[in-house]
Enzyme design. Structure first.
Site, PDB file in Angstrom:
ATOM      1  N   LEU A 158    -111.282 -40.253  56.584  1.00 52.28           N
ATOM      2  CA  LEU A 158    -110.612 -39.057  56.058  1.00 52.28           C
ATOM      3  C   LEU A 158    -110.248 -39.260  54.586  1.00 52.28           C
ATOM      4  O   LEU A 158    -109.923 -40.359  54.156  1.00 52.28           O
ATOM      5  CB  LEU A 158    -109.342 -38.779  56.860  1.00 52.28           C
ATOM      6  CG  LEU A 158    -109.538 -38.490  58.342  1.00 52.28           C
ATOM      7  CD1 LEU A 158    -108.204 -38.156  58.985  1.00 52.28           C
ATOM      8  CD2 LEU A 158    -110.533 -37.358  58.570  1.00 52.28           C
ATOM      9  N   ASN A 215    -105.262 -42.463  65.371  1.00 53.88           N
ATOM     10  CA  ASN A 215    -106.625 -42.933  65.632  1.00 53.88           C
ATOM     11  C   ASN A 215    -106.570 -44.037  66.667  1.00 53.88           C
ATOM     12  O   ASN A 215    -105.558 -44.727  66.785  1.00 53.88           O
ATOM     13  CB  ASN A 215    -107.252 -43.474  64.337  1.00 53.88           C
ATOM     14  CG  ASN A 215    -108.687 -43.946  64.552  1.00 53.88           C
ATOM     15  OD1 ASN A 215    -109.473 -43.279  65.230  1.00 53.88           O
ATOM     16  ND2 ASN A 215    -109.040 -45.098  64.011  1.00 53.88           N
ATOM     17  N   HIS A 271    -108.665 -47.517  67.868  1.00 54.25           N
ATOM     18  CA  HIS A 271    -109.671 -48.463  67.383  1.00 54.25           C
ATOM     19  C   HIS A 271    -109.848 -49.572  68.431  1.00 54.25           C
ATOM     20  O   HIS A 271    -108.859 -50.089  68.949  1.00 54.25           O
ATOM     21  CB  HIS A 271    -109.215 -49.052  66.045  1.00 54.25           C
ATOM     22  CG  HIS A 271    -110.240 -49.972  65.455  1.00 54.25           C
ATOM     23  ND1 HIS A 271    -111.392 -49.507  64.854  1.00 54.25           N
ATOM     24  CD2 HIS A 271    -110.307 -51.316  65.430  1.00 54.25           C
ATOM     25  CE1 HIS A 271    -112.120 -50.544  64.464  1.00 54.25           C
ATOM     26  NE2 HIS A 271    -111.485 -51.648  64.800  1.00 54.25           N
ATOM     27  N   ASP A 298    -103.789 -43.619  57.651  1.00 54.30           N
ATOM     28  CA  ASP A 298    -103.465 -43.497  56.230  1.00 54.30           C
ATOM     29  C   ASP A 298    -104.768 -43.542  55.437  1.00 54.30           C
ATOM     30  O   ASP A 298    -105.846 -43.403  56.018  1.00 54.30           O
ATOM     31  CB  ASP A 298    -102.434 -44.557  55.806  1.00 54.30           C
ATOM     32  CG  ASP A 298    -102.987 -45.963  55.933  1.00 54.30           C
ATOM     33  OD1 ASP A 298    -104.212 -46.120  56.167  1.00 54.30           O
ATOM     34  OD2 ASP A 298    -102.196 -46.923  55.800  1.00 54.30           O
TER      35      ASP A 298
END
Ligand code: GRF
Length: 203
Positions: free
Chosen positions: A93, A107, A109, A141
């Site tokens: 992003l 998110n 992961h 972030d």
């Protein structure tokens, strides 16, 4: 009013389905306002349609990153989500997205971050020879898999593991971890102190 989730995905969508199941089972008090895929053929998009959810394809191929994120922000704002869940969304992003929804993008992961960020995390773990890997749900972030950690789950690496068998074991942990992290964020019962996400005691 139920809190609203937006799900962003690019492929299989098993984490999206785990979130949908947690809602169905009453373990997560929320609703999925929209599922957005940047890839037209994503299986997760088809599943979203089958489940009667609003499913939107916003193809990203050939679109500059900032332009794409501006379109994404427009689409997301139409649905007014409380939290945006990246679930196998294979794009980094830009600040355009991050600034529009700061502190509200999550998110998942498939490693114990900060070990093995980026692509092929399960292969990286196997090749490195760690005895434990796992999954991490974190705030997004500007960096790569670098935001404050909300939930982690450890998974053992076994001697006979292949990338596939390890990925499968980690995926099972992901499906439990993501709804848990979303529930915490929606509850607001945490405080972010620098990089640390500290749970607030229940009253
Ligand atoms: C998961 O392993 C997730 O951790 C990673 O991409 C994979 C997505 O799988 N970010 P799915 O599409 O949710 O099945």
């Amino acid at each position: 009013m139920k809190k609203k989730l937006a799900i962003l995905l690019s492929g299989r969508g098993s984490n999206f389905e785990a979130i949908a199941r947690a809602i169905e089972a009453g373990k997560l008090n929320a609703e999925i306002a929209v599922v957005i895929s940047n890839r037209p053929g994503a299986r997760g998009l088809d599943r979203a349609k089958e489940l009667g959810l609003e499913a939107v394809c916003l193809p990203s191929r050939g679109v500059a990153r900032e332009d794409y994120d501006a379109r994404l922000v427009d689409e997301l704002k139409r649905h007014n989500p409380d939290v945006i869940c990246l679930a196998g969304f294979m794009r980094l992003l830009t600040p355009v997205m991050i600034e529009a929804f700061r502190g509200r993008i999550l998110n998942i992961h498939p490693s114990l971050l900060p070990a093995f960020p980026g692509l092929d995390a399960q292969r990286q773990a196997l090749e490195h020879g760690v005895r434990f890997s796992g999954c991490t749900v974190h705030f997004v972030d500007e960096g790569l898999d670098s935001g404050p950690i909300i939930v982690q789950a450890a998974v053992p690496v076994k001697d006979g593991d292949t990338v596939e068998s390890l990925s499968e074991r980690i995926l099972e942990a992901e499906h439990a971890a993501y709804p848990r992290a979303i529930a915490l964020v929606l509850s607001g019962a945490y405080r972010t102190e620098g990089r640390r996400v500290v749970r607030l005691k229940e009253k």
